[in-house]
Each structure stands twice: as C-alpha cells, then as structure tokens.
Design a protein around this motif. Structure first.
Motif, PDB file in Angstrom:
ATOM      1  N   ALA A 323       0.731  -1.231  -0.018  1.00 43.97           N
ATOM      2  CA  ALA A 323       0.129   0.036  -0.165  1.00 43.97           C
ATOM      3  C   ALA A 323       0.814   1.337   0.082  1.00 43.97           C
ATOM      4  CB  ALA A 323      -0.987   0.043   1.209  1.00 43.97           C
ATOM      5  N   ALA A 324       2.106   1.323   0.714  1.00 46.89           N
ATOM      6  CA  ALA A 324       2.699   2.537   1.020  1.00 46.89           C
ATOM      7  C   ALA A 324       3.060   3.162  -0.403  1.00 46.89           C
ATOM      8  CB  ALA A 324       3.715   2.291   1.797  1.00 46.89           C
ATOM      9  N   PRO A 325       3.965   2.276  -1.372  1.00 43.32           N
ATOM     10  CA  PRO A 325       4.134   2.990  -2.366  1.00 43.32           C
ATOM     11  C   PRO A 325       3.141   3.347  -3.411  1.00 43.32           C
ATOM     12  CG  PRO A 325       4.733   0.670  -2.570  1.00 43.32           C
ATOM     13  CD  PRO A 325       4.193   1.060  -1.167  1.00 43.32           C
ATOM     14  N   ILE A 326       1.946   2.685  -3.303  1.00 45.09           N
ATOM     15  CA  ILE A 326       0.740   3.123  -4.069  1.00 45.09           C
ATOM     16  C   ILE A 326       0.293   4.497  -3.685  1.00 45.09           C
ATOM     17  CG2 ILE A 326      -1.420   2.477  -4.914  1.00 45.09           C
ATOM     18  CD1 ILE A 326      -0.583  -0.345  -5.212  1.00 45.09           C
ATOM     19  N   LEU A 327       0.191   4.703  -2.122  1.00 44.39           N
ATOM     20  CA  LEU A 327      -0.418   5.974  -1.721  1.00 44.39           C
ATOM     21  C   LEU A 327       0.553   6.970  -2.013  1.00 44.39           C
ATOM     22  CD1 LEU A 327      -2.530   7.243  -0.171  1.00 44.39           C
ATOM     23  CD2 LEU A 327      -1.306   6.746   1.739  1.00 44.39           C
ATOM     24  N   SER A 328       1.806   6.597  -1.861  1.00 45.09           N
ATOM     25  CA  SER A 328       2.888   7.705  -1.875  1.00 45.09           C
ATOM     26  C   SER A 328       2.896   7.994  -3.507  1.00 45.09           C
ATOM     27  CB  SER A 328       4.248   7.126  -1.701  1.00 45.09           C
ATOM     28  OG  SER A 328       5.145   8.238  -1.795  1.00 45.09           O
ATOM     29  N   ARG A 329       2.753   7.419  -4.426  1.00 45.46           N
ATOM     30  CA  ARG A 329       2.686   7.751  -5.942  1.00 45.46           C
ATOM     31  C   ARG A 329       1.393   8.383  -6.229  1.00 45.46           C
ATOM     32  NH1 ARG A 329       4.157  10.329  -9.973  1.00 45.46           N
ATOM     33  NH2 ARG A 329       3.199   9.580 -12.068  1.00 45.46           N
ATOM     34  N   THR A 330       0.120   8.152  -5.437  1.00 42.20           N
ATOM     35  CA  THR A 330      -0.988   8.737  -5.741  1.00 42.20           C
ATOM     36  C   THR A 330      -0.957  10.443  -5.005  1.00 42.20           C
ATOM     37  OG1 THR A 330      -2.023   6.822  -5.081  1.00 42.20           O
ATOM     38  CG2 THR A 330      -3.394   8.756  -5.098  1.00 42.20           C
ATOM     39  N   TYR A 331      -0.217  10.608  -3.943  1.00 45.44           N
ATOM     40  CA  TYR A 331      -0.049  11.899  -3.316  1.00 45.44           C
ATOM     41  C   TYR A 331       0.823  12.449  -4.290  1.00 45.44           C
ATOM     42  CZ  TYR A 331      -1.633  11.128   1.316  1.00 45.44           C
ATOM     43  OH  TYR A 331      -2.382  10.857   2.487  1.00 45.44           O
ATOM     44  N   GLU A 332       1.696  12.176  -4.924  1.00 47.93           N
ATOM     45  CA  GLU A 332       2.663  12.756  -6.085  1.00 47.93           C
ATOM     46  C   GLU A 332       1.757  13.064  -7.314  1.00 47.93           C
ATOM     47  OE1 GLU A 332       6.521  11.590  -8.877  1.00 47.93           O
ATOM     48  OE2 GLU A 332       6.072  10.685  -7.029  1.00 47.93           O
ATOM     49  N   ILE A 333       1.014  12.262  -7.677  1.00 44.41           N
ATOM     50  CA  ILE A 333       0.034  12.691  -8.589  1.00 44.41           C
ATOM     51  C   ILE A 333      -0.775  13.690  -8.551  1.00 44.41           C
ATOM     52  CG2 ILE A 333      -1.742  11.758 -10.385  1.00 44.41           C
ATOM     53  CD1 ILE A 333      -0.392   8.939 -10.018  1.00 44.41           C
ATOM     54  N   VAL A 334      -1.201  13.792  -7.320  1.00 44.87           N
ATOM     55  CA  VAL A 334      -2.366  14.891  -7.097  1.00 44.87           C
ATOM     56  C   VAL A 334      -1.516  15.973  -6.721  1.00 44.87           C
ATOM     57  CG1 VAL A 334      -3.886  15.624  -5.101  1.00 44.87           C
ATOM     58  CG2 VAL A 334      -3.951  12.872  -6.036  1.00 44.87           C
ATOM     59  N   GLY A 335      -0.361  16.065  -6.471  1.00 46.18           N
ATOM     60  CA  GLY A 335       0.309  17.491  -6.021  1.00 46.18           C
ATOM     61  C   GLY A 335       0.494  17.623  -4.635  1.00 46.18           C
ATOM     62  N   LEU A 336       0.653  16.598  -3.624  1.00 50.94           N
ATOM     63  CA  LEU A 336       0.888  16.751  -2.097  1.00 50.94           C
ATOM     64  C   LEU A 336       2.129  16.600  -1.959  1.00 50.94           C
ATOM     65  CD1 LEU A 336      -2.415  14.857  -1.117  1.00 50.94           C
ATOM     66  CD2 LEU A 336      -2.149  17.142  -1.428  1.00 50.94           C
ATOM     67  N   ILE A 337       2.949  17.588  -1.201  1.00 52.52           N
ATOM     68  CA  ILE A 337       4.221  17.465  -0.869  1.00 52.52           C
ATOM     69  C   ILE A 337       4.543  16.501   0.194  1.00 52.52           C
ATOM     70  CG2 ILE A 337       6.222  18.749   0.057  1.00 52.52           C
ATOM     71  CD1 ILE A 337       4.971  21.320  -1.186  1.00 52.52           C
ATOM     72  N   ARG A 338       5.615  15.675  -0.170  1.00 49.79           N
ATOM     73  CA  ARG A 338       5.909  14.485   0.846  1.00 49.79           C
ATOM     74  C   ARG A 338       7.350  14.882   0.950  1.00 49.79           C
ATOM     75  NH1 ARG A 338       2.087  11.998   3.043  1.00 49.79           N
ATOM     76  NH2 ARG A 338       3.044  10.093   3.113  1.00 49.79           N
ATOM     77  N   SER A 339       7.819  16.010   2.266  1.00 49.12           N
ATOM     78  CA  SER A 339       8.906  16.189   2.524  1.00 49.12           C
ATOM     79  C   SER A 339       9.771  14.905   3.057  1.00 49.12           C
ATOM     80  CB  SER A 339       9.073  16.977   3.546  1.00 49.12           C
ATOM     81  OG  SER A 339       8.231  18.309   2.938  1.00 49.12           O
TER      82      SER A 339
END
Length: 339
Positions: A323-339
């Motif tokens: 789940a973690a990499p799929i959610l991380s990629r979703t955030y990236e696609i949406v434009g949410l910053i993951r510092s």
C-alpha cells in the motif's frame, strides 16, 4: 495516456458486525479460498473501519473482528499464501479514502441503493461515514491495485463505483494509474436468502435465529434449521425454470449446489420430483458435513485470540508494504508535498 498492464490481484473483505452466516461463507469466503488455491495473489481483509459507520460496542467489535479472521482461516485461507489483515491496521486505507472522497461525485453517492436501504426514513440521522462507505470501499480495493473483487450480487454496485472513481482519477490527472477493477460474481448462491422468507437476503441482524445459518452453529443446530426451513407444498420440479416463482425452493437448491460444488441444474437433475421430506434432510446432512468442521475450528481459534492478533498484525505488515508506495505515488500525482 498509455495503457498499464496490472498484474492480477484479488482483494475482498467482510465487515465484522453481527457474526458470520452461511451467506458470508457461500457468497464470499468459499470463493476467497478458491481464488487463493488457484494461485492468484490474494488479499483478504476484515473491514473494521466500515463496521464503525454505525456505532459498535468496542469489546464486541474486537471479538467480531477476530471471529471473521477465524472464519477465514477455518474455511481454508492460509495466512502464508494469502495476505490476511484487518483494515484499521493499514492507515493508508483512510488516507486514500479521503482522496477518493474528493474524486467521487455526490450524484454517484446518491445512487447507492445500499445506503438508502440501511438508512431508510432516518437518512438525516445516519453518520457521514455510512454515506461515504462506498468511497472507502473503493480505496480498500484500489490501494492494492486489485484487478478482481469476489463479491455477492448486492455489492456489484459498489465495485462499479470503484471503476468510476478509478476512471475519473485517471482522467483528471492524465494518468493510467488505477486499474478498472472487475467484480467476480459467479456460481450458485452468490446471494443467499432467508430460510424463513426467500425474498429477503439472509442477514446477521434478522429477527429470528432460525432464518439464518451461523458459521458457529453446531451440527444439530444446522440440521434443525434446514429441516425447519420454509418451503411450499409442491415437490422439486424437473426443470430449473419451474422454480422461477418459488423463492424458498430456489434458495435451498442454490445452497445445495454451492455446498456440493455443482450447479443448480445438476441438483434439479438429481433431485427433481423429490419431496421436501427427502430433500431437506439430504441438504441438512450435506451442510453439516461441510460446515460443522469449520465451526469447530473457529471455536478453537477463538480460544487463542493472541494468535489471531499475531496473524492479523503480520498480514497488516505485508499489506502496508504494497500500500505505501501506491499511496505515495497517488500523493505525488495529486500534487501533495511529501518532505
């Protein structure tokens, strides 16, 4: 937008509320086991976050969650071959659920018939969670890029909504990231009906215990319930078509077919012309043979709650790895910053 090839992966879940019934077994768990045994990567969840869309006693919720897990294992789910976990231990479900709340449209949610049925005339008093339930269900599925979901007929609309959410997300962001998941609805008894009223679904919350088979019922209770199941006066017909307006009879034929791994047509071919005094005892014997060992194993497992918790915890670890990499990629696609 390029096409993405998604590896086959099965996901499905059961809500821990009210106890497992024969409907859960034939409509879901039995097919989960078949999926696992076919070699498809499989993930099976106890969806405890869905359970709290209506108030649950905390002690009972923990017990019911373990009981569903015990039902999975006793029925043949191998926690080493499949991933077995409870939803709330994987926080990514709730996180992706929020994103999908922002993708799903109100019009889509208003068409969900299950909310209307559960809310009845008191829709204004229901929780927001119950209304948004299908969006979280979409997150449950798409968090793992699941391609197939074994469900009962009554859940088909939710999987169709999952496809709509995936398609809109992909379109809005110009990606081909989430698969268009397919519901798997096949075989007899995908919707098991009430033993006292063949027009109603077998329910955990029905008024009488005699209208359902509980997965924890012992052999004598299983036999008694089938022998007392409501039927009409006519014997079993020679053709399946003749059962069209006989819901109680059709339900018992479908249950027999599912328990014997055959088809309703085969059951009619073998038992056509038989009276209920002959057919119901045969069904009771078959049900006891198939279900009583599961009930016995469930009771043994429930006496070892720490072992169930260990299995669910290990399954959650494995689920988070996907789940973690799929959610991380979703955030990236949406434009949410993951510092």
């Amino acid at each position: 937008m390029t096409e993405t090839a998604f590896a086959p992966r099965v996901f499905s879940g059961i809500k821990p509320s009210g106890g497992l019934t024969l409907g859960n077994y034939l409509g879901a768990i039995k097919r989960f086991v078949e999926s696992q045994n076919a070699g498809t990567e499989s993930m099976f969840c106890v969806v405890d976050m869905h359970a709290i869309t209506v108030w649950q006693d905390p002690v009972e919720l923990r017990r019911a969650t373990r009981e569903v897990a015990a039902g999975y294992i006793a029925s043949g789910i191998d926690p080493e071959r499949a991933i077995l976990f409870n939803q709330s231990q994987v926080s990514q479900h709730a996180e992706l659920g929020w994103i999908f709340n922002c993708v799903a449209r109100l019009g889509w949610m208003n068409r969900m018939t299950q909310f209307k049925e559960k809310a009845g005339k008191n829709a204004e008093k229901q929780s927001l969670g119950l209304y948004a339930y299908p969006s979280l269900m979409a997150a449950d599925i798409l968090l793992y890029h699941a391609t197939h979901v074994p469900v009962g007929e009554d859940q088909k609309q939710h999987v169709e909504l999952t496809r709509d959410i995936a398609a809109k997300f992909n379109h809005d962001y110009g990606v081909d990231f989430f698969p268009l998941t397919s519901p798997v609805i096949d075989g007899p008894a995908t919707r098991v009906m009430n033993l006292r009223d063949g027009t109603k679904k077998m329910s955990k919350s029905g008024e009488s215990d005699m209208e359902r088979i509980n997965m924890t019922d012992d052999a004598d209770t299983i036999a008694k319930k089938f022998k007392k199941a409501r039927t009409d006066p006519a014997p079993l017909p020679e053709t399946l078509e003749a059962l069209k307006d006989r819901p109680e009879a059709r339900n018992l034929v479908d249950i027999y077919a599912a328990l014997s791994d055959t088809t309703a047509e085969t059951v009619i071919a073998e038992h056509g012309g038989a009276g209920w005094g002959q057919f119901k005892p045969a069904l009771a014997d078959l049900a006891v043979e198939r279900l009583a060992p599961i009930a016995t194993e469930m009771r043994r497992l429930m006496d070892e709650p720490a072992e169930i918790d260990r299995i669910l915890g290990r399954g959650a670890e494995r689920a988070r790895e996907i789940a973690a990499p799929i959610l991380s990629r979703t955030y990236e696609i949406v434009g949410l910053i993951r510092s």
